[in-house]
Design an enzyme around this catalytic site. Structure first.
Site: not given
Length: 265
Positions: A90, A158
C-alpha cells in the site's frame, strides 16, 4: 512545443511493453508542462482502486464482475497489458505513484517502520525506512498547482503527511470521515459513494481553474463489505470462470457506478 516533443521522444527509451509508476508520473509531469503554455488545459480525473486485480474487470476477462463504466473507458482510451507496480504494498506503491520515485529514493519500504508478519517467514533483512513522504519530494500534484490547476485528493492517502502538504488544495482523507468503520458510515452511508460525491462537489466548485481530482478509493481493500441489495444480485448469479465472490463483486460494482457518475458529470 519542440521541447515537449523532444521529451516525449526521450520516453521511447523506456521499454514499450512495461509501464512503471515512474513512467506514468513522468507522463503527467509532461502534460502539466505542456498545458502550462497552452491556451486550453484539460481537466484530469485520476482513479486509483485499492487491491483490485487487473483481471477483476470485465474488459480484462471477468465474466462475473460487472464494470460497464470502466469497460467504456478502456474501449475509448488506451489500455496497458504489461505493467507492474514499483511496490506491491500500500504505502510504498502510493509514494512511488505520487512522486515518480523508486522506494530506495523516498525510503517508504513498508506500511509503517516495524517488521510485519511472522519472523519465520521473513527471508529479507528488515529496513525500517520511514512512513512519511518527505515534504521536499515534489509530487505531480505540486507540479499541476504550479501549472495553474486546482487539485483535490479524495480517499486513501497513507503517506504520513497530509495531502495539503503535498500539493492538494482540497483533501478528504477517508480515515478522517466521522463515524466510518470499514466501508460503512452513519445511516448506512457507503464509503465509495461518499468519496464519489465529494469528488463531484470538488468538480462543481472548480469553475475558475482547470482541475485535477485524485480519487483513491479504499475499496476493494479488506474488510470485504458491500451493499446488501447488490450482494443479493450476485448471489443469484452463476459463478464465472475466474470469480464467484458475491460481496467482492458488489464492491467492484459500487466503484464502477461511481466512475460512471463522475464521467457523466
Amino acid at each position: 512545443m519542440s521541447l515537449v516533443k523532444q521529451k516525449y521522444d526521450n520516453l521511447r527509451c523506456i521499454r514499450s511493453r512495461v509501464l512503471t509508476a515512474g513512467g506514468l508520473i513522468l507522463s503527467i509531469f509532461l502534460v502539466s508542462e505542456w498545458f502550462a503554455h497552452a491556451s486550453e488545459r484539460p481537466n484530469i480525473i485520476f482513479f486509483l482502486v485499492d487491491d483490485m486485480g487487473w483481471r477483476d474487470v470485465a474488459c480484462f476477462g471477468s465474466s462475473f464482475h460487472e464494470t460497464p463504466n470502466i469497460d467504456r473507458l478502456a474501449k475509448g482510451g488506451m489500455v496497458f497489458t504489461d505493467a507492474y507496480s514499483c511496490s506491491a504494498n500500500c504505502a510504498p506503491a502510493r509514494a512511488c505513484l505520487l512522486s515518480g520515485q523508486y522506494t530506495p529514493r523516498h525510503e517508504i519500504f513498508n506500511v509503517g517502520t516495524t517488521p510485519r508478519g511472522l519472523a519465520k517467514h521473513r527471508r529479507l533483512e528488515h529496513i525500517a525506512g520511514t512512513k512519511t513522504l518527505r515534504p521536499d519530494i515534489v509530487t505531480w500534484a505540486e507540479s499541476l498547482q504550479q501549472a495553474g490547476y486546482r487539485t483535490g485528493m479524495f480517499g486513501k492517502w497513507h503517506l504520513g503527511t497530509t495531502p495539503g502538504e503535498q500539493g492538494f488544495d482540497v483533501e478528504v482523507d477517508h480515515t478522517k470521515l466521522p463515524g466510518f468503520r470499514g466501508h460503512f458510515g452513519p445511516n448506512g452511508q457507503y464509503l465509495a459513494d461518499v468519496l464519489t460525491d465529494k469528488t463531484i462537489e470538488f468538480i462543481e466548485g472548480s469553475k475558475t481553474k482547470p482541475w485535477c481530482a485524485y480519487l483513491a478509493h479504499y475499496a476493494v481493500h479488506t474488510p470485504i463489505q458491500a451493499k446488501r441489495k447488490i450482494i443479493t444480485k450476485y448471489e443469484a448469479k452463476r459463478p464465472g470462470k475466474l470469480h464467484q465472490h458475491a460481496t467482492m463483486a458488489a464492491m467492484i460494482q459500487s466503484v464502477d457506478e461511481g466512475v460512471g457518475k463522475i464521467i457523466a458529470k
